[in-house]
Design a protein around this motif. Sequence first.
Motif, PDB file in Angstrom:
ATOM      1  N   THR A  90       0.845  -1.196   0.000  1.00 31.33           N
ATOM      2  CA  THR A  90       0.000   0.000   0.000  1.00 31.33           C
ATOM      3  C   THR A  90       0.878   1.243   0.000  1.00 31.33           C
ATOM      4  O   THR A  90       1.766   1.391   0.832  1.00 31.33           O
ATOM      5  N   ARG A  91       0.616   2.110  -0.935  1.00 33.25           N
ATOM      6  CA  ARG A  91       1.475   3.273  -1.116  1.00 33.25           C
ATOM      7  C   ARG A  91       1.506   4.157   0.133  1.00 33.25           C
ATOM      8  O   ARG A  91       0.459   4.534   0.674  1.00 33.25           O
ATOM      9  N   GLY A  92       2.706   4.472   0.585  1.00 33.00           N
ATOM     10  CA  GLY A  92       2.879   5.357   1.736  1.00 33.00           C
ATOM     11  C   GLY A  92       2.790   4.683   3.086  1.00 33.00           C
ATOM     12  O   GLY A  92       2.968   5.337   4.115  1.00 33.00           O
ATOM     13  N   ALA A  93       2.526   3.356   3.118  1.00 40.94           N
ATOM     14  CA  ALA A  93       2.327   2.689   4.405  1.00 40.94           C
ATOM     15  C   ALA A  93       3.595   2.688   5.254  1.00 40.94           C
ATOM     16  O   ALA A  93       3.539   2.885   6.474  1.00 40.94           O
ATOM     17  N   TRP A  94       4.735   2.470   4.614  1.00 38.94           N
ATOM     18  CA  TRP A  94       5.972   2.365   5.392  1.00 38.94           C
ATOM     19  C   TRP A  94       6.362   3.673   6.063  1.00 38.94           C
ATOM     20  O   TRP A  94       7.122   3.676   7.030  1.00 38.94           O
ATOM     21  N   THR A  95       5.845   4.790   5.572  1.00 43.62           N
ATOM     22  CA  THR A  95       6.207   6.062   6.190  1.00 43.62           C
ATOM     23  C   THR A  95       5.661   6.195   7.608  1.00 43.62           C
ATOM     24  O   THR A  95       6.205   6.957   8.410  1.00 43.62           O
ATOM     25  N   PHE A  96       4.568   5.479   7.920  1.00 41.64           N
ATOM     26  CA  PHE A  96       4.080   5.513   9.303  1.00 41.64           C
ATOM     27  C   PHE A  96       4.292   4.191  10.039  1.00 41.64           C
ATOM     28  O   PHE A  96       4.243   4.152  11.265  1.00 41.64           O
ATOM     29  N   LEU A  97       4.548   3.105   9.310  1.00 35.21           N
ATOM     30  CA  LEU A  97       4.745   1.824   9.983  1.00 35.21           C
ATOM     31  C   LEU A  97       6.044   1.787  10.773  1.00 35.21           C
ATOM     32  O   LEU A  97       6.063   1.356  11.937  1.00 35.21           O
ATOM     33  N   LEU A  98       7.139   2.196  10.163  1.00 27.67           N
ATOM     34  CA  LEU A  98       8.431   2.101  10.849  1.00 27.67           C
ATOM     35  C   LEU A  98       8.516   3.005  12.079  1.00 27.67           C
ATOM     36  O   LEU A  98       8.855   2.527  13.170  1.00 27.67           O
ATOM     37  N   PRO A  99       8.215   4.301  11.964  1.00 29.65           N
ATOM     38  CA  PRO A  99       8.238   5.115  13.188  1.00 29.65           C
ATOM     39  C   PRO A  99       7.163   4.693  14.184  1.00 29.65           C
ATOM     40  O   PRO A  99       7.354   4.819  15.395  1.00 29.65           O
ATOM     41  N   GLY A 100       6.035   4.167  13.678  1.00 32.00           N
ATOM     42  CA  GLY A 100       4.994   3.696  14.588  1.00 32.00           C
ATOM     43  C   GLY A 100       5.453   2.518  15.417  1.00 32.00           C
ATOM     44  O   GLY A 100       5.133   2.408  16.602  1.00 32.00           O
ATOM     45  N   VAL A 135      11.919   9.621  21.765  1.00 32.84           N
ATOM     46  CA  VAL A 135      12.478   9.577  20.410  1.00 32.84           C
ATOM     47  C   VAL A 135      11.459   9.009  19.416  1.00 32.84           C
ATOM     48  O   VAL A 135      11.190   9.594  18.358  1.00 32.84           O
ATOM     49  N   GLY A 136      10.881   7.841  19.753  1.00 32.97           N
ATOM     50  CA  GLY A 136       9.936   7.217  18.840  1.00 32.97           C
ATOM     51  C   GLY A 136       8.684   8.046  18.625  1.00 32.97           C
ATOM     52  O   GLY A 136       8.177   8.153  17.500  1.00 32.97           O
ATOM     53  N   GLY A 137       8.177   8.639  19.701  1.00 35.86           N
ATOM     54  CA  GLY A 137       6.962   9.437  19.577  1.00 35.86           C
ATOM     55  C   GLY A 137       7.141  10.661  18.700  1.00 35.86           C
ATOM     56  O   GLY A 137       6.276  10.990  17.887  1.00 35.86           O
ATOM     57  N   LEU A 138       8.266  11.336  18.847  1.00 37.77           N
ATOM     58  CA  LEU A 138       8.509  12.514  18.010  1.00 37.77           C
ATOM     59  C   LEU A 138       8.709  12.136  16.547  1.00 37.77           C
ATOM     60  O   LEU A 138       8.274  12.854  15.642  1.00 37.77           O
TER      61      LEU A 138
END
Length: 430
Positions: A27-37, A199-202
């Motif tokens: 899914t396009r763009g999913a990794w941009t929030f999965l890794l920091p999440g 760190v992770g939250g920011l």
Amino acid sequence: MESTVTTEPSQTPAAPSRPGYGQLLRTRGAWTFLLPGFAARQPFAMLTISIVLLVQHTTGSYGAAGAAAAVTGVSMALFAPYSGRLADRYGQRAVLIPGVLVHTLSGLALTALALAHAPLWALFTAAVPTGASVPQVGPMVRARWGVKLQDSPLMATAAAFESVTDELTFVFGPLLATALCTTVAPAAGLVTEAALTLVGGLLFAAQGSTQPQVTGTGHARVRQVSALGVPGVRVLVAAFLGIGSVFGGMQVSLAAFTESIGEPGLNGVLYGTFAAGNMLSGVVCGAIAWKAAPHRRLVLGYAALALTASALWTSHSVPLLAGLGLLVGMCIAPALITGYTLVEGLVPAGARTEAFTWLTGAVALGQAAAVTIAGQLEDRLWGGAGFLVPMAGTVLALVTLVALRSRLITRPRNHTVARGVGHRVPVTVD
């Protein structure tokens, strides 16, 4: 408009016969929030066990340790839905940034007070903001999946994937916290938890492009369609309270058991085995194309959970306890996944973050009650008495589920999507 409609199925397939993780992760763009999440939610699994181990070390009492952890859990359970409602209304970043700052400072204050042998009331005072400010990253990630996959059968796969991700943190988190507290310093687990949260939250908050859109016209609608006003959500809250009783009861009871046999380091291993069973069954559950209705799956899966949890108190050896813990863990993931999947059909889109936080808060509240009761049972009765708590919690929740299962029957998905707040009906995946 025609190009938007025809290109969307390539990004979120409309009707695959067996939606898989590969399709989901493409899914396009999913990794941009999965890794920091993933990084941001890792500390969540460390918090309770870090408090229990630190306070038990400084006070010598599992009852006091459980009570301090319980105050944190209750505080989180009470404030998490409010945090989710604010995130729905004003955006996730506006809630996350101040939250991680407060959590870091209050967690460090709790650590300092415990090391200074402060009275229990002082620990409770610091535990309240520590729990109230726990970042609700898991529900926020689920809400972002809802934006990406609003009308796709991949939503069930996303629910399974998020459960697996949660349980992966519960494999590594307790192991890491226990290792730090037992080999480095009793306070090392809580200090690390605070640092990782910051760190992770920011980092997660910085991913603003994938958060659900917020519109001024949706504010009144969110108040009107409160997540807790949906009858099915209240039934799910009861079910998730029972799941929380398993987490909390096992955390205290496993710590007491391993301490009693002179092997405190096995605590993380045993709890990790329990979480590994949860994670593995979550992987399998998400890969299956289920034909049974989700409310029926939830009742059947919960019955298996209550049965296995009821056997925990009979175990008196490490191998038996590890085996039973593995089975209990394998029964938890299907219940969690099905519960989160039901939210998609029961709750309008504009209130789903709040709904997810009610469920997360219910787990925390159940865990808080369980660590308190299990700690008292371990102090006052025989070793292993704390394992009675998961049995009682799951059996009571199962009775509620069976009695009110009709409230979990979902409407057709097209009705739910039409009632969504702040999202276009034909969603373009950016």
